[in-house]
Write an enzyme that holds these catalytic residues in place. Structure first.
Site, mmCIF file in Angstrom:
data_model
loop_
_atom_site.group_PDB
_atom_site.id
_atom_site.type_symbol
_atom_site.label_atom_id
_atom_site.label_comp_id
_atom_site.label_asym_id
_atom_site.label_seq_id
_atom_site.Cartn_x
_atom_site.Cartn_y
_atom_site.Cartn_z
ATOM 1 N N GLN A 1 1.195 76.775 50.843
ATOM 2 C CA GLN A 1 2.217 77.534 51.343
ATOM 3 C C GLN A 1 3.202 77.791 50.242
ATOM 4 O OE1 GLN A 1 3.620 75.939 55.579
ATOM 5 N NE2 GLN A 1 2.740 74.128 54.543
ATOM 6 N N ASP B 1 5.203 78.873 44.021
ATOM 7 C CA ASP B 1 5.650 78.513 42.932
ATOM 8 C C ASP B 1 4.600 78.543 41.672
ATOM 9 O OD1 ASP B 1 4.151 76.095 42.928
ATOM 10 O OD2 ASP B 1 5.920 75.359 43.762
ATOM 11 N N HIS C 1 1.440 82.228 51.204
ATOM 12 C CA HIS C 1 2.668 83.033 51.324
ATOM 13 C C HIS C 1 2.810 83.673 50.002
ATOM 14 C CE1 HIS C 1 4.010 80.018 54.726
ATOM 15 N NE2 HIS C 1 3.161 80.735 55.025
ATOM 16 N N CYS D 1 4.863 102.297 46.857
ATOM 17 C CA CYS D 1 3.698 102.588 46.041
ATOM 18 C C CYS D 1 2.894 101.366 45.577
ATOM 19 C CB CYS D 1 3.961 103.582 44.959
ATOM 20 S SG CYS D 1 4.977 102.349 43.641
ATOM 21 N N SER E 1 4.370 69.097 53.769
ATOM 22 C CA SER E 1 4.826 69.989 54.602
ATOM 23 C C SER E 1 5.534 69.590 55.920
ATOM 24 C CB SER E 1 3.678 70.965 54.882
ATOM 25 O OG SER E 1 3.874 71.824 55.740
ATOM 26 N N SER E 2 6.658 70.280 56.493
ATOM 27 C CA SER E 2 6.942 69.984 57.571
ATOM 28 C C SER E 2 6.183 70.281 59.021
ATOM 29 C CB SER E 2 8.260 70.667 57.894
ATOM 30 O OG SER E 2 8.328 71.981 57.786
#
Ligand code: NAD
Length: 247
Positions: free
Chosen positions: A103, A106, A121, A132, A189-190
């Site tokens: 997710q 970076d 993501h 465009c 991750s939550s």
């Protein structure tokens, strides 16, 4: 059960699994100095980052939206992959893991040397014209308060904002990997963000063992076959030491 016992169980599962998928979230990168969204330290100027990283914020409050992304880019410029990212890249080379679904935006998995990385993501490493679709390097976001394309339209960071659809190809690839998996390991991750948080359950649904490595409880702890509390980089380092020297 002692933590060492849990780590030994996970190493045993890693060695026996024929298809292992890693699923990472913002907690994977906090040890590289990048704040997450939901820990206490993840807050930004007392504002909720999940509201700032949204289509609504970009349209209704663009100055604050771009300020938020300039801050994230500046922080990213100072960050490097930590030992945990590097261990995952080594495990891919050693065929211990087959894919990373992330997710994160970076790019630290790529920078550490991982190849099979599915970015659900998007990425902070580029900016895109809303009209465009021309792609720019992220530095274009640094200058003007509201960056614009040569066609005049606003430029958007190459990330998926809250309120946007996820990229279809990334979703398709993540679906394939989750269905193939025998072992599915969530790291940092939550598991609160949909539809990304569907993949651990999808893996579980096809019979994969689900492991959650996280600092704090998550919404899916009751689904996990193994729960490990701790920091991503430290846990991966312990696991790697057990792998190299089982005694
Ligand atoms: P989140 O902020 O909702 O949850 C992060 C979780 O990681 C928390 O439960 C926290 O306890 C845990 N954590 C923090 N540091 C940890 C560590 N060192 N080791 C193990 N666990 C740790 O993050 P999320 O679930 O990824 O969802 C938030 C959204 O934010 C995602 O869509 C993601 O794209 C975005 N985001 C990305 C970055 C990044 O790319 N580095 C940073 C912030 C937010």
């Amino acid at each position: 059960m002692q933590d060492r016992d849990k780590l030994e169980i996970l190493v045993d599962w890693l060695l026996k699994s024929t298809h292992t998928v890693i699923f990472t979230g913002a907690g994977m990168s906090t040890e590289a100095g990048l704040p997450d969204f939901r820990s206490k330290t993840g807050l930004w100027k007392q504002k909720d980052p999940t509201k700032l990283a949204s289509v609504e914020a970009m349209n209704q409050n663009p100055e604050e939206f771009y300020e938020f992304y300039r801050m994230r880019l500046a922080t990213l410029g100072e960050a490097s992959p930590h030992k945990g990212h590097k261990i995952l890249a080594l495990w891919e080379k050693d065929r211990l893991i087959q894919a990373i679904i992330t997710q994160n935006v970076d790019g630290l998995h790529h920078r550490a040397g991982s190849n099979r990385v599915i970015e659900l993501h998007g990425t902070l490493r580029e900016a895109v014209c809303l009209k465009c679709k021309q792609v720019y390097p992220p530095q274009v976001l640094e200058g003007e308060s509201i960056p614009r394309c040569s066609c005049g339209q606003m430029l958007k960071p190459g990330v998926i904002l809250f309120g946007e659809m996820l990229p279809q190809e990334a979703l398709r690839q993540a679906d394939i990997e989750s269905r193939r998996s025998h072992l599915f390991i969530v790291i940092g991750s939550s598991l609160e963000v949909s539809p990304a948080n569907f993949f651990p359950l999808e893996a579980k649904g096809v019979g994969a063992k689900l492991v959650i490595i996280n600092l704090e409880p998550t919404d899916m702890d009751d689904q996990a076959d193994l729960l490990i509390r701790g920091k991503a980089g430290e846990i991966l380092d312990y696991l790697n030491k057990i792998l190299k020297d089982p005694d």
